[in-house]
Design a protein around this motif. Structure first.
Motif, PDB file in Angstrom:
ATOM      1  N   ARG A  41     -33.320 -18.781  19.742  1.00 41.36           N
ATOM      2  CA  ARG A  41     -34.255 -19.046  18.650  1.00 41.36           C
ATOM      3  C   ARG A  41     -35.591 -18.325  18.827  1.00 41.36           C
ATOM      4  N   PHE A  42     -35.853 -17.848  20.048  1.00 39.06           N
ATOM      5  CA  PHE A  42     -37.090 -17.116  20.291  1.00 39.06           C
ATOM      6  C   PHE A  42     -36.926 -15.603  20.132  1.00 39.06           C
ATOM      7  N   SER A  43     -35.695 -15.160  19.851  1.00 38.90           N
ATOM      8  CA  SER A  43     -35.395 -13.727  19.817  1.00 38.90           C
ATOM      9  C   SER A  43     -36.289 -12.914  18.881  1.00 38.90           C
ATOM     10  N   PRO A  44     -36.537 -13.366  17.639  1.00 35.51           N
ATOM     11  CA  PRO A  44     -37.362 -12.534  16.741  1.00 35.51           C
ATOM     12  C   PRO A  44     -38.745 -12.235  17.289  1.00 35.51           C
ATOM     13  N   TRP A  45     -39.294 -13.156  18.065  1.00 30.53           N
ATOM     14  CA  TRP A  45     -40.633 -12.931  18.619  1.00 30.53           C
ATOM     15  C   TRP A  45     -40.571 -12.178  19.943  1.00 30.53           C
ATOM     16  N   VAL A  46     -39.624 -12.545  20.798  1.00 31.19           N
ATOM     17  CA  VAL A  46     -39.512 -11.883  22.106  1.00 31.19           C
ATOM     18  C   VAL A  46     -39.204 -10.402  21.934  1.00 31.19           C
ATOM     19  N   GLY A  47     -38.440 -10.058  20.883  1.00 29.04           N
ATOM     20  CA  GLY A  47     -38.090  -8.659  20.651  1.00 29.04           C
ATOM     21  C   GLY A  47     -39.289  -7.770  20.413  1.00 29.04           C
ATOM     22  N   ARG A  48     -40.426  -8.354  20.033  1.00 29.56           N
ATOM     23  CA  ARG A  48     -41.629  -7.564  19.779  1.00 29.56           C
ATOM     24  C   ARG A  48     -42.265  -7.032  21.067  1.00 29.56           C
ATOM     25  N   LEU A  49     -41.777  -7.508  22.205  1.00 30.04           N
ATOM     26  CA  LEU A  49     -42.319  -7.016  23.473  1.00 30.04           C
ATOM     27  C   LEU A  49     -41.986  -5.552  23.703  1.00 30.04           C
ATOM     28  N   TRP A  50     -40.911  -5.071  23.069  1.00 29.09           N
ATOM     29  CA  TRP A  50     -40.472  -3.708  23.272  1.00 29.09           C
ATOM     30  C   TRP A  50     -40.778  -2.878  22.032  1.00 29.09           C
ATOM     31  N   GLU A  51     -41.735  -1.976  22.159  1.00 26.90           N
ATOM     32  CA  GLU A  51     -42.223  -1.215  21.016  1.00 26.90           C
ATOM     33  C   GLU A  51     -41.249  -0.125  20.591  1.00 26.90           C
ATOM     34  N   GLU A  52     -40.455   0.366  21.534  1.00 24.45           N
ATOM     35  CA  GLU A  52     -39.513   1.426  21.206  1.00 24.45           C
ATOM     36  C   GLU A  52     -38.497   0.929  20.198  1.00 24.45           C
ATOM     37  N   ARG A  53     -38.287   1.721  19.153  1.00 23.50           N
ATOM     38  CA  ARG A  53     -37.345   1.324  18.107  1.00 23.50           C
ATOM     39  C   ARG A  53     -35.920   1.358  18.650  1.00 23.50           C
ATOM     40  N   PRO A  54     -35.184   0.251  18.543  1.00 26.24           N
ATOM     41  CA  PRO A  54     -33.824   0.226  19.091  1.00 26.24           C
ATOM     42  C   PRO A  54     -32.881   1.138  18.326  1.00 26.24           C
ATOM     43  N   GLN A  55     -31.817   1.547  19.003  1.00 25.37           N
ATOM     44  CA  GLN A  55     -30.801   2.368  18.358  1.00 25.37           C
ATOM     45  C   GLN A  55     -30.139   1.585  17.235  1.00 25.37           C
ATOM     46  N   ARG A  56     -29.881   2.259  16.116  1.00 24.19           N
ATOM     47  CA  ARG A  56     -29.260   1.609  14.978  1.00 24.19           C
ATOM     48  C   ARG A  56     -27.769   1.937  14.964  1.00 24.19           C
ATOM     49  N   TYR A  57     -26.964   0.955  14.601  1.00 24.81           N
ATOM     50  CA  TYR A  57     -25.523   1.120  14.601  1.00 24.81           C
ATOM     51  C   TYR A  57     -24.993   1.163  13.176  1.00 24.81           C
ATOM     52  N   SER A  58     -24.109   2.099  12.906  1.00 20.34           N
ATOM     53  CA  SER A  58     -23.503   2.206  11.584  1.00 20.34           C
ATOM     54  C   SER A  58     -22.434   1.150  11.399  1.00 20.34           C
ATOM     55  N   ARG A  59     -22.075   0.899  10.155  1.00 23.83           N
ATOM     56  CA  ARG A  59     -20.992  -0.024   9.868  1.00 23.83           C
ATOM     57  C   ARG A  59     -19.688   0.481  10.481  1.00 23.83           C
ATOM     58  N   ALA A  60     -19.501   1.798  10.470  1.00 29.34           N
ATOM     59  CA  ALA A  60     -18.277   2.370  11.038  1.00 29.34           C
ATOM     60  C   ALA A  60     -18.164   2.037  12.525  1.00 29.34           C
ATOM     61  N   LEU A  61     -19.278   2.108  13.239  1.00 29.22           N
ATOM     62  CA  LEU A  61     -19.255   1.800  14.669  1.00 29.22           C
ATOM     63  C   LEU A  61     -18.920   0.331  14.891  1.00 29.22           C
ATOM     64  N   LEU A  62     -19.529  -0.550  14.108  1.00 25.50           N
ATOM     65  CA  LEU A  62     -19.290  -1.977  14.285  1.00 25.50           C
ATOM     66  C   LEU A  62     -17.862  -2.360  13.910  1.00 25.50           C
ATOM     67  N   GLU A  63     -17.315  -1.726  12.882  1.00 30.19           N
ATOM     68  CA  GLU A  63     -15.915  -1.987  12.530  1.00 30.19           C
ATOM     69  C   GLU A  63     -14.990  -1.538  13.653  1.00 30.19           C
ATOM     70  N   THR A  64     -15.285  -0.373  14.231  1.00 28.20           N
ATOM     71  CA  THR A  64     -14.470   0.143  15.336  1.00 28.20           C
ATOM     72  C   THR A  64     -14.537  -0.799  16.532  1.00 28.20           C
ATOM     73  N   LEU A  65     -15.747  -1.276  16.862  1.00 30.65           N
ATOM     74  CA  LEU A  65     -15.907  -2.203  17.980  1.00 30.65           C
ATOM     75  C   LEU A  65     -15.163  -3.501  17.722  1.00 30.65           C
ATOM     76  N   ALA A  66     -15.233  -4.005  16.494  1.00 31.80           N
ATOM     77  CA  ALA A  66     -14.542  -5.252  16.169  1.00 31.80           C
ATOM     78  C   ALA A  66     -13.031  -5.109  16.317  1.00 31.80           C
ATOM     79  N   LEU A  67     -12.490  -3.975  15.859  1.00 29.98           N
ATOM     80  CA  LEU A  67     -11.049  -3.755  15.970  1.00 29.98           C
ATOM     81  C   LEU A  67     -10.616  -3.651  17.432  1.00 29.98           C
ATOM     82  N   ILE A  68     -11.416  -2.982  18.253  1.00 31.53           N
ATOM     83  CA  ILE A  68     -11.083  -2.888  19.675  1.00 31.53           C
ATOM     84  C   ILE A  68     -11.131  -4.272  20.313  1.00 31.53           C
TER      85      ILE A  68
END
Length: 253
Positions: free
Chosen positions: A76-103
């Motif tokens: 429940r603290f994730s939205p605020w704790v995530g602000r500690l890291w200024e670097e923009r996280p890598q974004r994942y495409s829907r294709a990548l997430l579908e592939t991961l889910a199938l695996i």
């Protein structure tokens, strides 16, 4: 310090887990003691129960994942704790997430089988990204012409998504019927996960923190994936419920 006292031992285990920044198994915890003072597995488990109870009402919790035990910030603290890291996280495409889910749900599975289900080609960069994240690995080769590699999830995948074993994966009801004819390859590669999910999914950065950062749940990831595209599969009657590969090649459970 009386290591026979569960409370004292719990405090020491808390120090180990805070300093480690990664999960520690019972075996690894035992190795941190001199032989003459080493607690039994039963004593370690009792102390971990005491530690777990001491976390009640605090911002972090004791969590058992595939690699062992760790202390992590509550979700429940994730939205605020995530602000500690200024670097923009890598974004994942829907294709990548579908592939991961199938695996995750059909492992071990080949790239060709993934393409048959999704109805589109799997970009090589997707497989490379998942391997670099150490979420998937090659566990063998299908005994068919060409001997294609079979992919399965790793222990790191389970750790990242707060899973102790594959049995804890959420039900596939969070996915709707796939309709690959409605999803051009170029469009799906550009689709990205909403920022809120990225903030949760990437709280685990390269540098360890104490206590460890909260991990997202695989259920949340699939829920976001479900919201990105209508028409994802609701169930797979032919899913492999357990990895049938040889012992040395079994995916992490």
């Amino acid at each position: 310090m009386d290591l026979t006292d569960p409370k004292d031992l719990a405090s020491l285990l808390e120090a180990f887990l805070l300093a480690s920044g990664k999960p520690l198994s019972l075996e690894r915890l035992g190795e941190l003691f001199e032989e003459y003072e080493r607690p039994s597995s039963a004593q370690l488990k009792k102390a971990l129960e005491v530690l777990d109870k001491s976390c009640k009402g605090r911002a972090f919790e004791l969590r058992e994942v595939a690699s062992g035990y760790r202390l992590q910030v509550r979700q429940r603290f994730s939205p605020w704790v995530g602000r500690l890291w200024e670097e923009r996280p890598q974004r994942y495409s829907r294709a990548l997430l579908e592939t991961l889910a199938l695996i995750a749900y059909r492992q071990p599975i080949t790239r060709g089988e993934i393409e048959d289900i999704r109805g589109v080609a799997v970009n090589s960069q997707i497989v490379k990204t998942l391997q670099e994240r150490e979420w998937i690995r090659v566990v063998g080769h299908r005994d068919v012409p060409g001997r294609p590699a079979m992919f399965a999830t790793t222990r790191q995948f389970l750790d990242h998504f707060n899973l102790k074993s594959l049995d804890e994966l959420p039900p596939l009801a969070v996915l709707r019927e796939m309709e690959p004819e409605l999803r051009p390859v170029l469009d799906e590669e550009d689709a990205a996960v909403p920022a809120a999910l990225q903030a949760r999914a990437d709280l685990a950065a390269d540098e360890p923190q104490a206590p460890a950062r909260e991990q997202t749940s695989f259920r949340s990831l699939l829920a976001e994936l479900d919201g990105m595209e209508q028409g994802l599969k609701t169930d797979f009657d032919d899913l492999l419920e357990a990895d049938a590969s040889p012992e040395d090649d079994k995916p992490a459970q």
